[in-house]
Design a protein around this motif. Structure first.
Motif, PDB file in Angstrom:
ATOM      1  N   TYR A 184       0.813  -1.214   0.000  1.00 33.64           N
ATOM      2  CA  TYR A 184       0.000   0.000   0.000  1.00 33.64           C
ATOM      3  C   TYR A 184       0.848   1.266   0.000  1.00 33.64           C
ATOM      4  CZ  TYR A 184      -4.632  -2.054   0.608  1.00 33.64           C
ATOM      5  OH  TYR A 184      -5.819  -2.709   0.398  1.00 33.64           O
ATOM      6  N   SER A 185       2.078   1.199   0.500  1.00 38.71           N
ATOM      7  CA  SER A 185       2.925   2.394   0.545  1.00 38.71           C
ATOM      8  C   SER A 185       3.310   2.885  -0.843  1.00 38.71           C
ATOM      9  CB  SER A 185       4.186   2.104   1.361  1.00 38.71           C
ATOM     10  OG  SER A 185       5.043   1.203   0.678  1.00 38.71           O
ATOM     11  N   PHE A 186       3.130   2.042  -1.861  1.00 42.00           N
ATOM     12  CA  PHE A 186       3.432   2.439  -3.246  1.00 42.00           C
ATOM     13  C   PHE A 186       2.173   2.793  -4.023  1.00 42.00           C
ATOM     14  CE2 PHE A 186       6.811  -0.624  -2.052  1.00 42.00           C
ATOM     15  CZ  PHE A 186       7.900   0.232  -2.137  1.00 42.00           C
ATOM     16  N   GLN A 218      -5.349   9.080   4.488  1.00 38.78           N
ATOM     17  CA  GLN A 218      -4.383   8.889   3.407  1.00 38.78           C
ATOM     18  C   GLN A 218      -3.599   7.597   3.696  1.00 38.78           C
ATOM     19  OE1 GLN A 218      -2.177  12.366   2.095  1.00 38.78           O
ATOM     20  NE2 GLN A 218      -3.536  13.699   3.291  1.00 38.78           N
ATOM     21  N   THR A 219      -4.194   6.491   3.350  1.00 33.65           N
ATOM     22  CA  THR A 219      -3.645   5.193   3.719  1.00 33.65           C
ATOM     23  C   THR A 219      -2.306   4.927   3.050  1.00 33.65           C
ATOM     24  OG1 THR A 219      -5.922   4.392   3.889  1.00 33.65           O
ATOM     25  CG2 THR A 219      -4.170   2.735   3.881  1.00 33.65           C
ATOM     26  N   GLY A 220      -2.198   5.232   1.772  1.00 32.30           N
ATOM     27  CA  GLY A 220      -0.940   4.998   1.062  1.00 32.30           C
ATOM     28  C   GLY A 220       0.215   5.803   1.644  1.00 32.30           C
ATOM     29  N   PRO A 221       0.103   7.134   1.733  1.00 32.61           N
ATOM     30  CA  PRO A 221       1.180   7.920   2.345  1.00 32.61           C
ATOM     31  C   PRO A 221       1.468   7.546   3.789  1.00 32.61           C
ATOM     32  CG  PRO A 221      -0.261   9.342   1.074  1.00 32.61           C
ATOM     33  CD  PRO A 221      -0.912   7.999   1.110  1.00 32.61           C
ATOM     34  N   SER A 222       0.428   7.179   4.563  1.00 28.45           N
ATOM     35  CA  SER A 222       0.668   6.801   5.958  1.00 28.45           C
ATOM     36  C   SER A 222       1.466   5.506   6.052  1.00 28.45           C
ATOM     37  CB  SER A 222      -0.662   6.658   6.694  1.00 28.45           C
ATOM     38  OG  SER A 222      -1.424   5.592   6.171  1.00 28.45           O
ATOM     39  N   CYS A 223       1.223   4.560   5.156  1.00 27.59           N
ATOM     40  CA  CYS A 223       2.031   3.334   5.125  1.00 27.59           C
ATOM     41  C   CYS A 223       3.482   3.650   4.766  1.00 27.59           C
ATOM     42  CB  CYS A 223       1.438   2.340   4.130  1.00 27.59           C
ATOM     43  SG  CYS A 223      -0.129   1.600   4.636  1.00 27.59           S
ATOM     44  N   ALA A 224       3.669   4.581   3.840  1.00 30.92           N
ATOM     45  CA  ALA A 224       5.034   4.978   3.476  1.00 30.92           C
ATOM     46  C   ALA A 224       5.742   5.632   4.649  1.00 30.92           C
ATOM     47  CB  ALA A 224       4.990   5.931   2.277  1.00 30.92           C
ATOM     48  N   LEU A 225       5.026   6.493   5.378  1.00 25.12           N
ATOM     49  CA  LEU A 225       5.624   7.139   6.549  1.00 25.12           C
ATOM     50  C   LEU A 225       5.947   6.102   7.626  1.00 25.12           C
ATOM     51  CD1 LEU A 225       6.460   9.699   8.013  1.00 25.12           C
ATOM     52  CD2 LEU A 225       4.092   9.979   8.781  1.00 25.12           C
ATOM     53  N   ALA A 226       5.081   5.113   7.799  1.00 25.16           N
ATOM     54  CA  ALA A 226       5.345   4.066   8.785  1.00 25.16           C
ATOM     55  C   ALA A 226       6.620   3.310   8.447  1.00 25.16           C
ATOM     56  CB  ALA A 226       4.158   3.108   8.849  1.00 25.16           C
TER      57      ALA A 226
END
Length: 297
Positions: free
Chosen positions: A47-49, A265-273
């Motif tokens: 999901y981060s991508f 913002q699920t995608g950006p939040s996964c990237a931040l995690a």
């Protein structure tokens, strides 16, 4: 090398070997870790991508590294990392000083030593939410006992952007210094007494004894405490979220929460995690290298 089962045992009568018994315990544990730890980790990495929102029915759209680029170019995110770094230094540094100091005081024959040690461990057994609400009352400018004891009048600890982070760090130090104390006390009690006796015979000073005997022998356990507390301090959410809503106290965990569950913002939040995960792993590896060096001495 596994020992043979007793032919009279229940497991032997059922035809279970040592290897089967071992697998009977290990395989469910591995399956549990895969389902509840590894699978969500890989799933969130995918999901981060993507540009995905959990609040909408729109399918996830692949955007590559765009989420990571946007976060790295966001000044607010870098400010969150800066605030978090200051908080980690304040909190972990204070816990090491207080915890190690209290351990040194307890590492001697004193009346009711067991009772004192048990009472000192109470803060870290409490819920962070309860601790945050409790200290929020203590910091209250209207009826807080801290202002009364220090003669500060109606000073607003948690509303002042220059002081709020320090107030939260003090709360975390109060809560988790007993953890550092416990590990340091275990290390201090394991030091052979004859080393101190030899130092006393050689007329070594207290500072020499501390730096050449006490600190090197306690260092491995002290570094383990620092590793665990650094990891936890970097992920702190409860105390800061409950006690203050100032921008100067918005840690990276709070930013992650707002990005994921308020802005959806699920995608950006996964990237931040994953950015947080990589940073925590990098810091931990540095500590582990120093820990291995301390063990080799």
């Amino acid at each position: 090398m596994f020992s043979k089962l007793d032919s009279r045992s229940l497991a032997a009568r059922r035809g279970l070997s040592d290897l089967s018994i071992r697998n009977l315990f290990i395989i469910p544990t591995i399956a549990f870790l895969i389902v509840f730890n590894i699978f969500p980790l890989i799933y969130s990495l995918g999901y981060s991508f993507t540009d995905f929102r959990a609040s909408s029915n729109t399918p996830a759209a692949f955007v590559g590294l765009q989420n990571y680029r946007d976060l790295l170019n966001d000044d607010h995110v870098w400010n969150n990392f800066s605030v978090t770094a200051r908080y980690v230094l304040l909190s972990v540094g204070g816990q090491v000083l207080v915890g190690f100091g209290v351990a040194m005081l307890l590492n001697r024959r004193i009346p009711f030593k067991g009772l004192f040690t048990t009472l000192l461990l109470v803060p870290m057994m409490m819920s962070p939410v309860v601790v945050g609400l409790f200290w929020e009352l203590l910091y209250s400018p209207s009826w807080g006992i801290i202002n009364y004891a220090l003669g500060l009048g109606d000073f607003a600890w948690l509303s002042d952007p220059d002081v709020a982070l320090y107030a939260i760090a003090i709360t975390d130090i109060w809560m988790w210094s007993p953890f550092v104390m416990l590990l340091c006390l275990a290390g201090l009690s394991a030091i052979p007494p004859h080393l101190y006796e030899a130092a006393a015979i050689d007329r070594a000073g207290r500072w020499f004894t501390f730096t050449r005997i006490t600190l090197p022998l306690v260092a491995p356990l002290l570094l383990i405490a620092i590793i665990f507390r650094t990891m936890e301090a970097f992920k702190t959410f409860d105390l800061a979220f409950i006690m203050s809503s100032q921008e100067t106290t918005e840690l990276i965990a709070i930013k992650l929460y707002r990005l994921a569950f308020q802005e959806w913002q699920t995608g950006p939040s996964c990237a931040l995690a994953y950015m947080v995960l990589i940073m925590v792993l990098a810091i931990t590896n540095i500590y582990v290298k120093y820990l291995n060096r301390a063990k080799d001495r």
